[in-house]
Design a protein around this motif. Sequence first.
Motif, PDB file in Angstrom:
ATOM      1  N   PHE A  46       0.817  -1.210   0.000  1.00  0.00           N
ATOM      2  CA  PHE A  46       0.000   0.000   0.000  1.00  0.00           C
ATOM      3  C   PHE A  46       0.849   1.258   0.000  1.00  0.00           C
ATOM      4  N   ALA A  47       0.460   2.214  -0.851  1.00  0.00           N
ATOM      5  CA  ALA A  47       0.957   3.593  -0.745  1.00  0.00           C
ATOM      6  C   ALA A  47      -0.290   4.418  -0.466  1.00  0.00           C
ATOM      7  N   LEU A  48      -0.454   4.868   0.756  1.00  0.00           N
ATOM      8  CA  LEU A  48      -1.704   5.520   1.167  1.00  0.00           C
ATOM      9  C   LEU A  48      -1.450   6.963   1.577  1.00  0.00           C
ATOM     10  N   ASP A  49      -2.493   7.769   1.511  1.00  0.00           N
ATOM     11  CA  ASP A  49      -2.372   9.171   1.907  1.00  0.00           C
ATOM     12  C   ASP A  49      -2.643   9.369   3.401  1.00  0.00           C
ATOM     13  N   TRP A  50      -2.926   8.279   4.086  1.00  0.00           N
ATOM     14  CA  TRP A  50      -3.164   8.361   5.535  1.00  0.00           C
ATOM     15  C   TRP A  50      -2.478   7.176   6.229  1.00  0.00           C
ATOM     16  N   PRO A  51      -2.099   7.338   7.487  1.00  0.00           N
ATOM     17  CA  PRO A  51      -1.564   6.191   8.224  1.00  0.00           C
ATOM     18  C   PRO A  51      -2.713   5.285   8.687  1.00  0.00           C
ATOM     19  N   VAL A  52      -3.294   4.590   7.732  1.00  0.00           N
ATOM     20  CA  VAL A  52      -4.491   3.783   7.999  1.00  0.00           C
ATOM     21  C   VAL A  52      -4.175   2.640   8.974  1.00  0.00           C
ATOM     22  N   ASP A  53      -2.921   2.176   8.951  1.00  0.00           N
ATOM     23  CA  ASP A  53      -2.545   1.078   9.857  1.00  0.00           C
ATOM     24  C   ASP A  53      -2.730   1.486  11.322  1.00  0.00           C
ATOM     25  N   ASP A  54      -2.205   2.670  11.672  1.00  0.00           N
ATOM     26  CA  ASP A  54      -2.350   3.150  13.052  1.00  0.00           C
ATOM     27  C   ASP A  54      -3.819   3.323  13.419  1.00  0.00           C
ATOM     28  N   TYR A  55      -4.558   3.842  12.456  1.00  0.00           N
ATOM     29  CA  TYR A  55      -5.977   4.096  12.718  1.00  0.00           C
ATOM     30  C   TYR A  55      -6.713   2.778  13.016  1.00  0.00           C
ATOM     31  N   VAL A  56      -6.495   1.786  12.178  1.00  0.00           N
ATOM     32  CA  VAL A  56      -7.205   0.505  12.350  1.00  0.00           C
ATOM     33  C   VAL A  56      -6.774  -0.162  13.662  1.00  0.00           C
ATOM     34  N   ILE A  57      -5.498  -0.064  13.992  1.00  0.00           N
ATOM     35  CA  ILE A  57      -5.031  -0.637  15.262  1.00  0.00           C
ATOM     36  C   ILE A  57      -5.732   0.059  16.432  1.00  0.00           C
ATOM     37  N   ALA A  58      -5.821   1.393  16.373  1.00  0.00           N
ATOM     38  CA  ALA A  58      -6.466   2.141  17.461  1.00  0.00           C
ATOM     39  C   ALA A  58      -7.937   1.751  17.593  1.00  0.00           C
ATOM     40  N   VAL A  59      -8.609   1.580  16.455  1.00  0.00           N
ATOM     41  CA  VAL A  59     -10.027   1.187  16.503  1.00  0.00           C
ATOM     42  C   VAL A  59     -10.175  -0.192  17.134  1.00  0.00           C
ATOM     43  N   LYS A  60      -9.301  -1.102  16.751  1.00  0.00           N
ATOM     44  CA  LYS A  60      -9.396  -2.464  17.298  1.00  0.00           C
ATOM     45  C   LYS A  60      -9.105  -2.471  18.794  1.00  0.00           C
ATOM     46  N   GLN A  61      -8.129  -1.645  19.201  1.00  0.00           N
ATOM     47  CA  GLN A  61      -7.816  -1.583  20.639  1.00  0.00           C
ATOM     48  C   GLN A  61      -9.007  -1.038  21.420  1.00  0.00           C
ATOM     49  N   ARG A  62      -9.646  -0.030  20.854  1.00  0.00           N
ATOM     50  CA  ARG A  62     -10.804   0.546  21.535  1.00  0.00           C
ATOM     51  C   ARG A  62     -11.925  -0.496  21.661  1.00  0.00           C
ATOM     52  N   GLU A  63     -12.109  -1.285  20.602  1.00  0.00           N
ATOM     53  CA  GLU A  63     -13.172  -2.304  20.649  1.00  0.00           C
ATOM     54  C   GLU A  63     -12.867  -3.346  21.720  1.00  0.00           C
ATOM     55  N   THR A  64     -11.590  -3.728  21.834  1.00  0.00           N
ATOM     56  CA  THR A  64     -11.215  -4.713  22.857  1.00  0.00           C
ATOM     57  C   THR A  64     -11.486  -4.143  24.239  1.00  0.00           C
ATOM     58  N   LEU A  65     -11.081  -2.886  24.454  1.00  0.00           N
ATOM     59  CA  LEU A  65     -11.311  -2.262  25.759  1.00  0.00           C
ATOM     60  C   LEU A  65     -12.801  -2.190  26.061  1.00  0.00           C
ATOM     61  N   ARG A  66     -13.561  -1.848  25.035  1.00  0.00           N
ATOM     62  CA  ARG A  66     -15.005  -1.751  25.217  1.00  0.00           C
ATOM     63  C   ARG A  66     -15.611  -3.072  25.628  1.00  0.00           C
ATOM     64  N   SER A  67     -15.199  -4.147  24.944  1.00  0.00           N
ATOM     65  CA  SER A  67     -15.824  -5.428  25.267  1.00  0.00           C
ATOM     66  C   SER A  67     -15.374  -5.897  26.646  1.00  0.00           C
ATOM     67  N   GLU A  68     -14.125  -5.541  27.030  1.00  0.00           N
ATOM     68  CA  GLU A  68     -13.699  -5.880  28.394  1.00  0.00           C
ATOM     69  C   GLU A  68     -14.502  -5.070  29.403  1.00  0.00           C
ATOM     70  N   ALA A  69     -14.731  -3.782  29.087  1.00  0.00           N
ATOM     71  CA  ALA A  69     -15.489  -2.925  29.997  1.00  0.00           C
ATOM     72  C   ALA A  69     -16.918  -3.423  30.145  1.00  0.00           C
ATOM     73  N   SER A  70     -17.500  -3.891  29.061  1.00  0.00           N
ATOM     74  CA  SER A  70     -18.892  -4.320  29.162  1.00  0.00           C
ATOM     75  C   SER A  70     -19.015  -5.589  30.002  1.00  0.00           C
ATOM     76  N   ASN A  71     -17.905  -6.323  30.160  1.00  0.00           N
ATOM     77  CA  ASN A  71     -17.944  -7.512  31.019  1.00  0.00           C
ATOM     78  C   ASN A  71     -17.964  -7.153  32.500  1.00  0.00           C
ATOM     79  N   VAL A  72     -17.423  -5.978  32.837  1.00  0.00           N
ATOM     80  CA  VAL A  72     -17.341  -5.617  34.255  1.00  0.00           C
ATOM     81  C   VAL A  72     -18.355  -4.530  34.618  1.00  0.00           C
ATOM     82  N   ILE A  73     -19.233  -4.256  33.696  1.00  0.00           N
ATOM     83  CA  ILE A  73     -20.096  -3.086  33.865  1.00  0.00           C
ATOM     84  C   ILE A  73     -20.951  -3.148  35.135  1.00  0.00           C
ATOM     85  N   GLU A  74     -21.340  -4.334  35.505  1.00  0.00           N
ATOM     86  CA  GLU A  74     -22.181  -4.451  36.704  1.00  0.00           C
ATOM     87  C   GLU A  74     -21.425  -4.026  37.961  1.00  0.00           C
TER      88      GLU A  74
END
Lengths: 306, 291
Positions: A194-222
């Motif tokens: 890929f030759a991209l105009d944005w650092p899409v790799d960092d972006y996708v990693i950040a989104v995935k990390q946020r999703e993991t944190l979210r699903s962990e948070a939803s497990n302890v929500i109670e």
Amino acid sequence: MTPVGLKAPPRHAPKRLATEADLRALQRMMLRALVEPLTDDDDLAPRWHDGRPMAEVAAEFIKPNDRLSSVDRLQIYARCYWYRLIDCVYDDTPGLRAMLGEKKFSALVRAYLAKYPSRSFTLRNLSSRLAQFIREEPRWTKPDTALAHAIACFEWAQTVAFDGEARPVLTPDDLADAPPAKLRLALQPYLTLFALDWPVDDYVIAVKQRETLRSEASNVIERGPRAVSRKVVPRPRRKKTFIVVHRYNLKLYYKRIEAPAFKILTALAAGRTLADSVEAAGRNAKPEQVREWFATWMELGWFCKP
Amino acid sequence: MPANRFNAFTDYGIGLGLRVPHYAHILEKKPTCDWFEIISENFMVDGGRPLHVLDQILEQYRVVQHGVSMYFGSADKPDRTHLRKLKSLVKRTKTPWLSDHLCWGSVDGTYTHDLLPMPYTFAAAKRTAEKIRYVRDFLEVPICVENVSSYAEFHQSEMTEWEFLSEVVERADCGILLDVNNIYVSSKNHEFNPYDYLNGVPHDRVGQIHVAGHTKFEKYILDTHDHPVLDPVWKLYAHAIQKAGVTATLLEWDDKIPSFDEVHDEAMKANRFIAGAREAQSPKKRAVAKA
Ligand SMILES: [Fe+2]
């Protein structure tokens, strides 16, 4: 609009199925009803593609019972069809979804599937034409069409890197006696440049990390207030970025490379000789640096026979 | 009695579906499991982790292939590329038999990825049986076709579902993967007696049985595979193995998947009924019954 690949169904369902052609006619008819986009309330489309009420058409082939009408029963299948496919694209493209936002993404996915129903026996390939669709119909992603296209290409490359073919790796011995002016190297089929105009790799990693944190948070929500921020991942800022999506030891990797390295790899992938490809990198690439790159790429197993 | 030519005369017991959330547990702990059922399509890939995991499983366990996209009932001809991929997987797993569904799901090369019900007609049975024979000859492995659950029936149908299933398997000379949960779900959705179904199919062709959980909605029941097996389904299972003999049995759990041990414990409940059926099958008992 007729979905790509679909053949016209008959105007009416055959009353008797005496032949294979009758069976095909009935199946074309039901398929045509299923692929019609659901309404905003996720109900079956009220009209058949020729404008007749869907209820009238459904009654031609589906038996009602005392709880459900013909069209109710058809709707069960239509919802299963759409939910299954939408879920699959959602799973494939978390980055695109985060960038566009829920509403826009949902509209895009539905429009995509309405135009390009699956043409493969496996759901693995369902998102394969999404990037192409984004380009063909920019209205679903404007004003971010270029970024949406970049993310869609990048996310598809992950599917390819996950289970794409690996060909026998070329070893240093294979190359030892070959003159660079004649030698051609192919890149592994699972690898995408890929030759991209944005650092899409960092972006996708950040989104995935946020999703993991979210699903962990939803497990302890109670057990207490949500500890994890719900802040959205900021959009990537423009920056020319060269990335190789590949796998190593069965794991998915995004490897950043430099512009001349990208040029070399692109030239090799296009079938040019080793000498020509290195030449393509231009004068900025120092010989010792190029040697180092090749050593790394060989180690990663990126090259195979053309 | 249980093993027949439709499951290659093997004597498989209770198996489990091989699912991604259990991979790590299975590879690390190597729990006891008679056999695993895999979804063929998940491994019809060109490389990477899926095949690597499969090879490790194959070193330790017996595997049976179950497909979801052959669509024996589609008017389309089987796709040669698809068949070639499937055959190379059959060679890899050495599956003793292979199952897929008695349904359709694609037309003119467009796929719904669903298991859509058949119109129960003679013409459709003939066409479907031809396709099963073609696939079996190509893959060189016995085939069992599975009854699906359904939420709709066609006006065009000329017979009951179990008559259609019987017509197809007799014409194709193939086996049956009898899914008792699907029979239960369809019996509620279409108001028939599930025991008429069980009694009406050729028992000597049953090569495998599926049990699973389902979800009840207000007006219909959906085959969701996300629950433990319900009592009426176990009852049907008990009846099925009385009729067909003790048969390779698999618990399907595909959604909201709990721990491996939980799924395994649920599957082992089948043993209660198997013991009963074994006893009824034993020659001594039969002699007494005859006397
Ligand atoms: Fe099943």
